[in-house]
Motif scaffolding. Structure first.
Motif, PDB file in Angstrom:
ATOM      1  N   THR A 167       0.846  -1.201   0.000  1.00  0.00           N
ATOM      2  CA  THR A 167       0.000   0.000   0.000  1.00  0.00           C
ATOM      3  C   THR A 167       0.875   1.241   0.000  1.00  0.00           C
ATOM      4  O   THR A 167       1.919   1.280   0.649  1.00  0.00           O
ATOM      5  N   ASP A 168       0.432   2.246  -0.745  1.00  0.00           N
ATOM      6  CA  ASP A 168       1.078   3.553  -0.708  1.00  0.00           C
ATOM      7  C   ASP A 168       0.558   4.247   0.547  1.00  0.00           C
ATOM      8  O   ASP A 168      -0.652   4.324   0.760  1.00  0.00           O
ATOM      9  N   VAL A 169       1.468   4.707   1.389  1.00  0.00           N
ATOM     10  CA  VAL A 169       1.064   5.368   2.627  1.00  0.00           C
ATOM     11  C   VAL A 169       1.312   6.868   2.479  1.00  0.00           C
ATOM     12  O   VAL A 169       2.460   7.322   2.475  1.00  0.00           O
ATOM     13  N   CYS A 208      -2.212  12.563   0.302  1.00  0.00           N
ATOM     14  CA  CYS A 208      -2.676  13.496  -0.737  1.00  0.00           C
ATOM     15  C   CYS A 208      -3.953  13.047  -1.451  1.00  0.00           C
ATOM     16  O   CYS A 208      -4.734  13.886  -1.899  1.00  0.00           O
ATOM     17  N   GLU A 209      -4.180  11.736  -1.551  1.00  0.00           N
ATOM     18  CA  GLU A 209      -5.423  11.297  -2.208  1.00  0.00           C
ATOM     19  C   GLU A 209      -6.635  11.450  -1.287  1.00  0.00           C
ATOM     20  O   GLU A 209      -7.767  11.345  -1.743  1.00  0.00           O
ATOM     21  N   TYR A 210      -6.379  11.628  -0.005  1.00  0.00           N
ATOM     22  CA  TYR A 210      -7.464  11.580   0.987  1.00  0.00           C
ATOM     23  C   TYR A 210      -7.841  12.941   1.564  1.00  0.00           C
ATOM     24  O   TYR A 210      -8.874  13.085   2.190  1.00  0.00           O
ATOM     25  N   ALA A 229      14.124   8.819  -1.898  1.00  0.00           N
ATOM     26  CA  ALA A 229      14.572   9.935  -2.738  1.00  0.00           C
ATOM     27  C   ALA A 229      13.471  10.204  -3.749  1.00  0.00           C
ATOM     28  O   ALA A 229      13.456   9.667  -4.850  1.00  0.00           O
ATOM     29  N   LYS A 230      12.520  11.012  -3.305  1.00  0.00           N
ATOM     30  CA  LYS A 230      11.378  11.338  -4.160  1.00  0.00           C
ATOM     31  C   LYS A 230      11.438  12.821  -4.495  1.00  0.00           C
ATOM     32  O   LYS A 230      11.448  13.672  -3.601  1.00  0.00           O
ATOM     33  N   TYR A 231      11.483  13.092  -5.780  1.00  0.00           N
ATOM     34  CA  TYR A 231      11.669  14.457  -6.239  1.00  0.00           C
ATOM     35  C   TYR A 231      10.337  15.143  -6.524  1.00  0.00           C
ATOM     36  O   TYR A 231       9.357  14.496  -6.897  1.00  0.00           O
ATOM     37  N   PRO A 260       0.046  13.133 -14.718  1.00  0.00           N
ATOM     38  CA  PRO A 260      -1.081  12.229 -15.010  1.00  0.00           C
ATOM     39  C   PRO A 260      -1.566  11.453 -13.780  1.00  0.00           C
ATOM     40  O   PRO A 260      -2.759  11.205 -13.642  1.00  0.00           O
ATOM     41  N   PHE A 261      -0.653  11.108 -12.867  1.00  0.00           N
ATOM     42  CA  PHE A 261      -1.052  10.403 -11.642  1.00  0.00           C
ATOM     43  C   PHE A 261      -2.038  11.233 -10.842  1.00  0.00           C
ATOM     44  O   PHE A 261      -2.983  10.709 -10.250  1.00  0.00           O
ATOM     45  N   ARG A 262      -1.806  12.528 -10.816  1.00  0.00           N
ATOM     46  CA  ARG A 262      -2.679  13.373  -9.985  1.00  0.00           C
ATOM     47  C   ARG A 262      -4.093  13.402 -10.552  1.00  0.00           C
ATOM     48  O   ARG A 262      -5.051  13.561  -9.818  1.00  0.00           O
ATOM     49  N   GLU A 263      -4.217  13.210 -11.848  1.00  0.00           N
ATOM     50  CA  GLU A 263      -5.558  13.018 -12.434  1.00  0.00           C
ATOM     51  C   GLU A 263      -6.093  11.655 -11.978  1.00  0.00           C
ATOM     52  O   GLU A 263      -7.228  11.534 -11.517  1.00  0.00           O
ATOM     53  N   ASP A 273       2.318  23.922  -3.989  1.00  0.00           N
ATOM     54  CA  ASP A 273       2.874  22.723  -4.626  1.00  0.00           C
ATOM     55  C   ASP A 273       3.563  21.906  -3.540  1.00  0.00           C
ATOM     56  O   ASP A 273       3.403  22.184  -2.360  1.00  0.00           O
ATOM     57  N   ARG A 274       4.329  20.887  -3.944  1.00  0.00           N
ATOM     58  CA  ARG A 274       4.915  19.993  -2.951  1.00  0.00           C
ATOM     59  C   ARG A 274       6.407  20.255  -2.710  1.00  0.00           C
ATOM     60  O   ARG A 274       7.116  19.407  -2.191  1.00  0.00           O
ATOM     61  N   ARG A 275       6.869  21.456  -3.119  1.00  0.00           N
ATOM     62  CA  ARG A 275       8.315  21.679  -3.057  1.00  0.00           C
ATOM     63  C   ARG A 275       8.864  21.837  -1.649  1.00  0.00           C
ATOM     64  O   ARG A 275      10.064  21.772  -1.446  1.00  0.00           O
ATOM     65  N   TYR A 330       8.309  19.733   0.646  1.00  0.00           N
ATOM     66  CA  TYR A 330       8.626  18.412   1.208  1.00  0.00           C
ATOM     67  C   TYR A 330       9.310  17.478   0.223  1.00  0.00           C
ATOM     68  O   TYR A 330      10.206  16.744   0.589  1.00  0.00           O
ATOM     69  N   GLN A 331       8.915  17.472  -1.060  1.00  0.00           N
ATOM     70  CA  GLN A 331       9.616  16.614  -2.016  1.00  0.00           C
ATOM     71  C   GLN A 331      10.930  17.281  -2.434  1.00  0.00           C
ATOM     72  O   GLN A 331      11.075  18.497  -2.351  1.00  0.00           O
ATOM     73  N   MET A 332      11.882  16.467  -2.903  1.00  0.00           N
ATOM     74  CA  MET A 332      13.214  17.006  -3.189  1.00  0.00           C
ATOM     75  C   MET A 332      13.253  17.881  -4.444  1.00  0.00           C
ATOM     76  O   MET A 332      12.535  17.655  -5.406  1.00  0.00           O
ATOM     77  N   VAL A 376      13.635   5.172  -5.432  1.00  0.00           N
ATOM     78  CA  VAL A 376      14.001   6.413  -6.107  1.00  0.00           C
ATOM     79  C   VAL A 376      12.869   6.718  -7.084  1.00  0.00           C
ATOM     80  O   VAL A 376      12.390   5.841  -7.782  1.00  0.00           O
ATOM     81  N   LYS A 377      12.470   7.969  -7.141  1.00  0.00           N
ATOM     82  CA  LYS A 377      11.302   8.331  -7.946  1.00  0.00           C
ATOM     83  C   LYS A 377      11.379   9.782  -8.386  1.00  0.00           C
ATOM     84  O   LYS A 377      11.670  10.634  -7.539  1.00  0.00           O
ATOM     85  N   PRO A 378      11.074  10.149  -9.632  1.00  0.00           N
ATOM     86  CA  PRO A 378      10.837   9.272 -10.784  1.00  0.00           C
ATOM     87  C   PRO A 378      12.076   8.438 -11.136  1.00  0.00           C
ATOM     88  O   PRO A 378      13.090   8.522 -10.444  1.00  0.00           O
ATOM     89  N   VAL A 419       7.251   6.538 -13.358  1.00  0.00           N
ATOM     90  CA  VAL A 419       6.010   7.233 -12.984  1.00  0.00           C
ATOM     91  C   VAL A 419       5.082   7.524 -14.157  1.00  0.00           C
ATOM     92  O   VAL A 419       5.429   7.336 -15.327  1.00  0.00           O
ATOM     93  N   SER A 420       3.927   8.066 -13.779  1.00  0.00           N
ATOM     94  CA  SER A 420       2.845   8.293 -14.742  1.00  0.00           C
ATOM     95  C   SER A 420       3.281   9.087 -15.972  1.00  0.00           C
ATOM     96  O   SER A 420       2.970   8.706 -17.099  1.00  0.00           O
ATOM     97  N   GLY A 421       4.015  10.194 -15.762  1.00  0.00           N
ATOM     98  CA  GLY A 421       4.402  11.026 -16.903  1.00  0.00           C
ATOM     99  C   GLY A 421       5.326  10.292 -17.858  1.00  0.00           C
ATOM    100  O   GLY A 421       5.264  10.489 -19.081  1.00  0.00           O
ATOM    101  N   THR A 467       5.689  -0.024 -12.347  1.00  0.00           N
ATOM    102  CA  THR A 467       5.420   0.460 -13.693  1.00  0.00           C
ATOM    103  C   THR A 467       4.005   0.146 -14.161  1.00  0.00           C
ATOM    104  O   THR A 467       3.475  -0.932 -13.884  1.00  0.00           O
ATOM    105  N   TYR A 468       3.444   1.121 -14.879  1.00  0.00           N
ATOM    106  CA  TYR A 468       2.107   0.945 -15.463  1.00  0.00           C
ATOM    107  C   TYR A 468       2.139  -0.012 -16.651  1.00  0.00           C
ATOM    108  O   TYR A 468       1.101  -0.370 -17.184  1.00  0.00           O
ATOM    109  N   TRP A 469       3.338  -0.426 -17.061  1.00  0.00           N
ATOM    110  CA  TRP A 469       3.469  -1.394 -18.166  1.00  0.00           C
ATOM    111  C   TRP A 469       3.536  -2.834 -17.666  1.00  0.00           C
ATOM    112  O   TRP A 469       3.719  -3.748 -18.468  1.00  0.00           O
TER     113      TRP A 469
END
Ligand code: PBG
Length: 334
Positions: free
Chosen positions: A121-123, A126-128, A202-204, A211-214, A224-226, A228-230, A256-258, A283-285, A322-324
């Protein structure tokens, strides 16, 4: 370096003429076992709500999450990672730590349908949350921002409720300082000492998440998320510090993400922390760009996807979200 003789004694093309030799000397082999498929759970029954920018992905009602989990298990995927889109959002994101919350229901459905499938699970919040930020927002710094320490307690509650619903692994993605320790603390002593944490270490702060946010309906309602995210331009050593801190707090797998624009970071983490499993989030993009270009007939989706995933693995990520994932299963085991 190699001590081999020079040309014409050495001819590297000898390794390339025969397809069987090329296959034999390959170092990076994609396996469905290393791939994790992201799934988006929403309320309802038999609902398949298309995510416009990520075809053919859909938000799925809980019953369909069960079906999808069964298929993922049949295809031999490494696992699925679940994101929840609650019917109701509020400032604290209460659905995320409620026993009957959307992701808790999705975990149960997935484990019931596919008991041997790894369910992660993603903990995060932001979705909630109604404001779309990854934690408790207040103005303790003089302007609205996520309160790090107030968020930690809720992250602990959220991770515990995911574990109690039956999750096999939790993956905190909010980039709060101390999040791994807070979650470890909350799980330990409550019967979940054995439950691994895969930390988005390491999440930037990346435009590649658009697209994920959609998909997750998690666009921040202000700012924005700057904070807290790197920062993508921060020194790569900062990523190593993030990883080091998360490992000290008890992280078992480091993410590590993206992925594609951060292969240097994957490589640095791999070299600096040998033996620590590394996951990369394709990631989504990264997915949507390829899909869109392929729809126009400008590139070959299969070739680009396999080359991309190979590069991410070659950089040092043994696990790829991956979405693939499902398509790769079809491509490599036709
Ligand atoms: C946060 C989260 C995000 C992603 C995974 N977990 C979005 C964000 O930080 O805004 C992005 C995944 C993707 O783009 O595919 N819960």
């Amino acid at each position: 370096m190699s001590t081999s003789a020079s040309f014409p004694t050495t001819r590297l093309r000898r390794l390339r003429y025969n397809p069987a030799v090329r296959e034999l000397v390959r170092e990076t082999r994609l396996s469905t076992k290393s791939l994790v498929l992201p799934l988006f759970a929403r309320a309802g029954k038999n609902v398949r709500q298309p995510i416009g920018s990520m075809p053919p992905h859909c938000q799925l009602s809980v019953d369909l999450i069960g079906e999808e989990a069964k298929e993922a298990q049949k295809l031999g995927l490494g696992g699925v990672i679940l994101f929840g889109i609650p019917a109701e959002k509020d400032p604290l994101g209460k659905d995320s730590y409620c026993e009957s919350g959307i992701v808790q229901q999705a975990v149960k459905a997935a484990k019931d349908a596919a008991p041997d499938l790894l369910v992660i699970t993603d903990v995060c919040f932001c979705e909630y949350t109604s404001h779309g930020h990854c934690g408790v927002v207040d103005d303790h710094t003089g302007r609205p921002d996520v309160n790090n320490d107030a968020t930690l307690e809720l992250l602990g509650k959220q991770a515990l409720s995911h574990a109690q619903a039956g999750a096999d692994m939790v993956a905190p993605s909010g980039m709060m300082d101390g999040m791994v320790g807070a979650i470890r603390n909350s799980l330990d002593g409550r019967g979940f000492e054995h439950l691994p944490i895969m930390s988005y270490a390491a999440k930037y702060s990346s435009a590649f998440y658009g697209p994920f946010r959609e998909a997750a309906e998690s666009t921040p309602q202000f700012g924005d998320r700057r904070a807290y995210q790197m920062d993508p331009a921060a020194g790569a050593d900062q990523a190593l510090r993030e990883v080091e801190l998360d490992l000290a707090e008890g992280a078992d797998i480091i993410m590590v993400k993206p992925a594609l624009a951060y292969l240097d970071i994957i490589r640095r983490v791999n070299e600096r922390f040998p033996g620590v499993p590394i996951a990369a989030y394709n990631v989504s993009g990264e997915y949507s760009m390829v899909k869109a270009a392929a729809e126009k007939g400008w590139i070959d989706e299969r070739a680009i996807a396999l080359e991309t995933l190979t590069a991410i693995q070659r950089a040092g990520a043994g696990i790829i979200l991956t979405y693939w994932a499902k398509q790769v299963a079809a491509w490599i085991h036709p």
